[in-house]
Design a protein around this motif. Structure first.
Motif, short mmCIF file in Angstrom:
data_model
loop_
_atom_site.label_atom_id
_atom_site.label_comp_id
_atom_site.label_asym_id
_atom_site.label_seq_id
_atom_site.Cartn_x
_atom_site.Cartn_y
_atom_site.Cartn_z
N LEU A 72 0.86 -1.17 0.00
CA LEU A 72 0.00 0.00 0.00
C LEU A 72 0.90 1.23 0.00
CD1 LEU A 72 -3.01 0.91 0.28
CD2 LEU A 72 -2.59 1.11 2.72
N SER A 73 0.60 2.19 -0.86
CA SER A 73 1.40 3.40 -0.95
C SER A 73 1.07 4.34 0.18
CB SER A 73 1.15 4.10 -2.28
OG SER A 73 1.49 3.27 -3.35
N ARG A 74 2.09 5.11 0.61
CA ARG A 74 1.91 6.09 1.67
C ARG A 74 2.35 7.45 1.16
NH1 ARG A 74 5.04 3.06 6.47
NH2 ARG A 74 4.65 4.95 7.61
N GLY A 75 1.73 8.49 1.69
CA GLY A 75 2.10 9.84 1.30
C GLY A 75 1.04 10.48 0.43
N VAL A 76 1.33 11.71 0.00
CA VAL A 76 0.39 12.50 -0.78
C VAL A 76 1.10 12.98 -2.04
CG1 VAL A 76 -1.09 14.54 -0.75
CG2 VAL A 76 -0.73 13.25 1.34
N ALA A 77 0.44 12.86 -3.19
CA ALA A 77 1.01 13.37 -4.44
C ALA A 77 0.84 14.88 -4.49
CB ALA A 77 0.33 12.72 -5.63
N ARG A 78 1.90 15.59 -4.86
CA ARG A 78 1.82 17.04 -5.00
C ARG A 78 1.00 17.39 -6.22
NH1 ARG A 78 7.76 19.50 -4.30
NH2 ARG A 78 7.31 19.95 -6.47
N GLN A 79 0.44 18.60 -6.24
CA GLN A 79 -0.42 19.01 -7.34
C GLN A 79 0.35 19.17 -8.65
OE1 GLN A 79 -2.62 22.48 -6.13
NE2 GLN A 79 -4.31 21.23 -5.42
N ASP A 80 1.62 19.52 -8.59
CA ASP A 80 2.39 19.70 -9.82
C ASP A 80 2.97 18.39 -10.34
OD1 ASP A 80 4.14 19.40 -7.73
OD2 ASP A 80 5.56 20.91 -8.42
N ALA A 81 2.54 17.28 -9.78
CA ALA A 81 3.04 15.97 -10.21
C ALA A 81 2.37 15.57 -11.52
CB ALA A 81 2.74 14.93 -9.14
N THR A 82 3.12 14.86 -12.35
CA THR A 82 2.58 14.29 -13.57
C THR A 82 2.71 12.77 -13.48
OG1 THR A 82 4.69 14.32 -14.75
CG2 THR A 82 3.31 16.30 -14.90
N GLU A 83 2.23 12.10 -14.50
CA GLU A 83 2.30 10.64 -14.49
C GLU A 83 3.74 10.14 -14.61
OE1 GLU A 83 0.54 7.01 -17.20
OE2 GLU A 83 -0.50 8.93 -17.15
N TYR A 84 4.60 10.94 -15.21
CA TYR A 84 5.99 10.52 -15.45
C TYR A 84 6.97 11.08 -14.42
CZ TYR A 84 3.75 9.26 -19.75
OH TYR A 84 2.88 8.71 -20.65
N ARG A 85 6.65 12.19 -13.82
CA ARG A 85 7.46 12.79 -12.75
C ARG A 85 6.54 13.02 -11.56
NH1 ARG A 85 12.30 15.23 -13.57
NH2 ARG A 85 11.75 16.87 -12.11
N LEU A 86 6.50 12.06 -10.70
CA LEU A 86 5.56 12.07 -9.59
C LEU A 86 6.26 12.54 -8.32
CD1 LEU A 86 2.69 11.27 -8.61
CD2 LEU A 86 3.62 9.02 -8.14
N TRP A 87 5.80 13.64 -7.77
CA TRP A 87 6.33 14.14 -6.50
C TRP A 87 5.42 13.67 -5.38
CZ3 TRP A 87 10.88 16.46 -5.78
CH2 TRP A 87 11.53 17.00 -6.89
N VAL A 88 5.98 12.96 -4.42
CA VAL A 88 5.23 12.43 -3.28
C VAL A 88 5.76 13.08 -2.01
CG1 VAL A 88 4.68 10.36 -1.96
CG2 VAL A 88 4.80 10.25 -4.43
N VAL A 89 4.85 13.59 -1.18
CA VAL A 89 5.22 14.20 0.09
C VAL A 89 4.89 13.22 1.20
CG1 VAL A 89 4.83 16.14 1.63
CG2 VAL A 89 4.70 16.48 -0.84
#
Length: 159
Positions: free
Chosen positions: A4-21
């Motif tokens: 199970l994934s943890r964290g929150v995806a940032r709004q400026d994330a894309t499908e190829y460059r995913l920023w997770v906080v």
């Protein structure tokens, strides 16, 4: 392996460059790591190939996923037990919720705090949070089922 994934995806994330906080830190995920994180975001997901397992272990070391080797119900329960959950912000279409899910989600929004499955089970046992209809199932089982339903419906986020 189940995870199970943890964290929150940032709004400026894309499908190829995913920023997770997660935990006040930003993690950049690309390629297979991003795909795995997105697959396990709203439900327990499974990996089978050695390459996917290696990428998943990297996510676990970063703290952006929780995984178990076995693929059974007890493993899913163990994974949920190692996560904290908080209410997700409303955006777009929402699946309707009823019964215990509605009670728990309303409580989470009202309190504005993160909680664990075991903490929620304790609140259900004492009656501080309604667990819906009375049944033969134990409080922890009800808590697991309720949290899993709310995660699938994109109402809770794993932290």
């Amino acid at each position: 392996m189940v995870y199970l994934s943890r964290g929150v995806a940032r709004q400026d994330a894309t499908e190829y460059r995913l920023w997770v906080v997660r935990g006040g830190k930003d993690f950049l995920l690309t390629g297979m790591e991003a795909a795995l994180w997105l697959n396990g975001r709203f439900r327990p997901a499974f990996v089978n190939t050695p390459y996917e397992k290696r990428m998943l272990r990297r996510l676990v070391r970063m703290g952006t996923a929780v995984a178990e080797e076995q693929e059974d119900v007890d493993s899913v329960r163990e994974i949920l037990g190692r996560c904290e959950f908080c209410a997700a912000r409303a955006s777009g279409f929402r699946f309707p919720i009823f019964g215990a899910e509605r009670q728990v989600f309303g409580w989470a929004v009202k309190k504005g705090a993160c909680f664990t499955v075991s903490g929620l089970a304790g609140l259900m046992e004492t009656g501080a949070v309604s667990s819906g209809r009375a049944g033969r199932e134990d409080a922890e089982g009800k808590a697991v089922k309720t949290v899993l339903g709310l995660v699938r419906k994109k109402r809770l986020l794993a932290l």
